[in-house]
Design an enzyme around this catalytic site. Structure first.
Site: not given
Ligand code: XMP
Length: 502
Positions: A48, A76-77, A162, A164, A219, A358
């Protein structure tokens, strides 16, 4: 499922995506909704932007969190918050550590099973852990020996970097190792996801009428079929803004006919081209197109009660139109103009695909029974050929692009390259240069061919198409398209370039 609690990092959604990629069902929640997350198999606390020392810093009900009795990972946070909850402390700092760091696991087990020493991880934080809390052990350090990963007891973990983001080279594996510590995790199946989307659509829409713009792209097609499947009262409207590719309007109508979705087609090309006439500024062009789009819609449908859009996650981050977002604005995506944001505030905008990337939308489309040739169509931007025609837009320029583009795309299809590239097109460089055509001086524009591969449109690389293919396309364009005497191939990566030219 895996409950991901969002403390506001711009990467939170990526955590959800990674968990789904690893084959597990993940859902995003606000930390204050901790009591309503059902029966999670694992919980992840995201990063965050705030400092834990800030008076408004988001908090967590620690007793409730422990009460779930499942593995918890703080990123992290999230890690700093856990450290405070376990009695440790965090030091605020004005200096931000941003970028790559080396990861040195203390032992090659648990979270770090199979992770190599010195593996690159991505940092983005200013606060750091100062004192460690009770029952805390350090399970990884960085190149300076600073702790970057902690463990409390058997099932609480923290990581400062991180995992991710792709810049953390073994991040996905670390996440996977964490998920392996959980006992029961629901697998992620697009079928279940689809069911949940449909339930949510039914709940949100009720018996209101939903207007949905369709362009023929993946989409909006998936969106229209999804709404149809949800059985809500939907009017699918196809606005031909005069910025479509060659014969595209007919193709779109045929495709929807095949899908059994009724659409209303409106030819608004004159209106759009009139409004765009003489406007060379890319941002202004986008705003004109976006606003006119809504005008045409609203004129067509009167008092529509809701508007559905096929907005995807990358559109949401890149436009950074969200008040909460700290990401900087790169360009206005046409589905994020002010008028729509206003509607959004009134709760009248439905964006069921906004969590998806996508490739996930394609998978969803597949499970909705949409044929591959429709799903594998390259993405095409909402503002159409306008973003491939820098400067002023005229019918003549558009027709030149249409002819060049059709030649290029057909050649890619004939040579089996269409499905190998992520997106391809021919655009116009409206700069006249001198050449020779049929013994005469020519003074004409250039076309730029672009073919890229990408995973999620956030980054892209140009494709090394065979020279023979480029030669064939170039010859055909130079021979057949009047107005063009030069063919260029765009060899720019994104970043720093973007996929489109505007
Ligand atoms: P850029 O040019 O930003 O494009 O690298 C990334 C992807 O997004 C598409 N694109 C848009 N799609 N409305 C859309 O629906 C837009 O305003 C828009 N601008 C770009 C682009 O075609 C590529 O796939």
């Amino acid at each position: 499922h895996v409950a991901v609690l969002d403390f506001g990092s711009q990467y939170t959604q990526l955590i959800v995506r990674r968990v789904r990629e690893l084959g597990f069902f993940a859902k995003l929640y606000q930390p204050e909704d901790l009591a309503e997350i059902g029966k999670p198999g694992a919980i992840i606390l995201s990063g965050g932007p705030m400092s834990t020392s800030h008076p408004d810093a988001p908090d967590i009900d620690f007793e409730l969190l422990k009460g779930y009795g499942v593995p918890v990972l703080g990123v992290c946070y999230g890690m700093q918050l856990l450290n405070i909850k376990f009695g440790g402390s965090v030091e605020a700092s004005d200096r931000r550590e941003y970028g790559p760091a080396g990861l040195y696991p203390v032992a090659c087990e648990g979270l770090y099973e199979g992770i190599t020493d010195k593996s690159q991880v991505w940092m983005s934080h200013s606060d750091t852990v100062k004192n460690l809390g009770e029952s805390c052990k350090v399970i990884a350090k960085n190149q300076h020996g600073t702790p970057v990963s902690l463990q409390w007891g058997e099932s609480f973990y923290g990581i400062q970097f991180h995992p991710e983001v792709t810049h953390s080279h073994e991040g996905t594996r670390i996440l996977h190792n964490f998920l392996l510590t959980a006992k029961e995790l629901e697998p992620f199946r697009i079928e279940d996801f689809k069911r949940e989307l449909i339930e949510n659509i039914k709940k949100t829409v009720g018996d209101k009428q939903v207007v949905c713009g369709v362009s023929g792209g993946v989409d909006s097609t998936v969106l229209a079929v999804l709404l149809n499947e949800a059985g809500v009262n939907v009017r699918a409207i196809f606005v031909d803004q005069g910025l479509m590719r060659k014969n595209e309007a007919e193709e779109v109508k045929n495709n929807f006919h095949r899908l059994g979705v009724e659409i209303e087609a409106i030819d608004a090309s004159k209106l759009f081209l009139g409004a765009l006439a003489g406007e060379p500024d890319p941002e202004k062009k986008r705003v004109i197109i976006g606003n006119l789009f809504i005008d045409v819609f609203w004129d067509t449908v009167g008092n529509a009660e809701m508007l559905a859009q096929g907005t995807l996650y990358p559109d949401v981050i890149e436009s950074a139109s969200n008040d909460k977002s700290k990401a900087s604005k790169i360009k206005t995506h046409h589905n994020r103009v002010d008028r729509i944001l206003e509607l959004q505030k009134q709760g009248k905008v439905l964006e069921p695909l906004a969590e998806l990337f996508k490739d996930e939308v394609r998978e969803l489309g597949h499970s909705l029974g949409i044929p591959d040739d429709i799903l594998n169509r390259h993405p095409f931007p909402g503002p159409g050929l306008a973003v491939r025609c820098p400067g002023e837009i005229t019918l003549e320029r558009l027709n030149v692009i249409r002819d060049c583009d059709a030649i290029f795309i057909n050649a890619l299809k004939e040579h089996g390259w269409y499905d190998k590239v992520w997106q391809a097109y021919a655009g116009l460089i409206p700069v006249k240069t001198v050449g020779v055509k049929g013994d005469e001086r020519s003074y004409e524009w250039a076309t730029n061919l672009r073919a890229v591969i990408s995973e999620d449109a956030m980054t892209a690389d140009w494709v090394e198409l065979p020279p023979s293919l480029l030669r064939e396309v170039s010859n055909k364009i130079l021979n057949e398209v009047s107005g063009i005497n030069r063919v260029l191939y765009d060899i720019s990566t994104k970043p720093p370039a973007s996929i489109e030219w505007e």
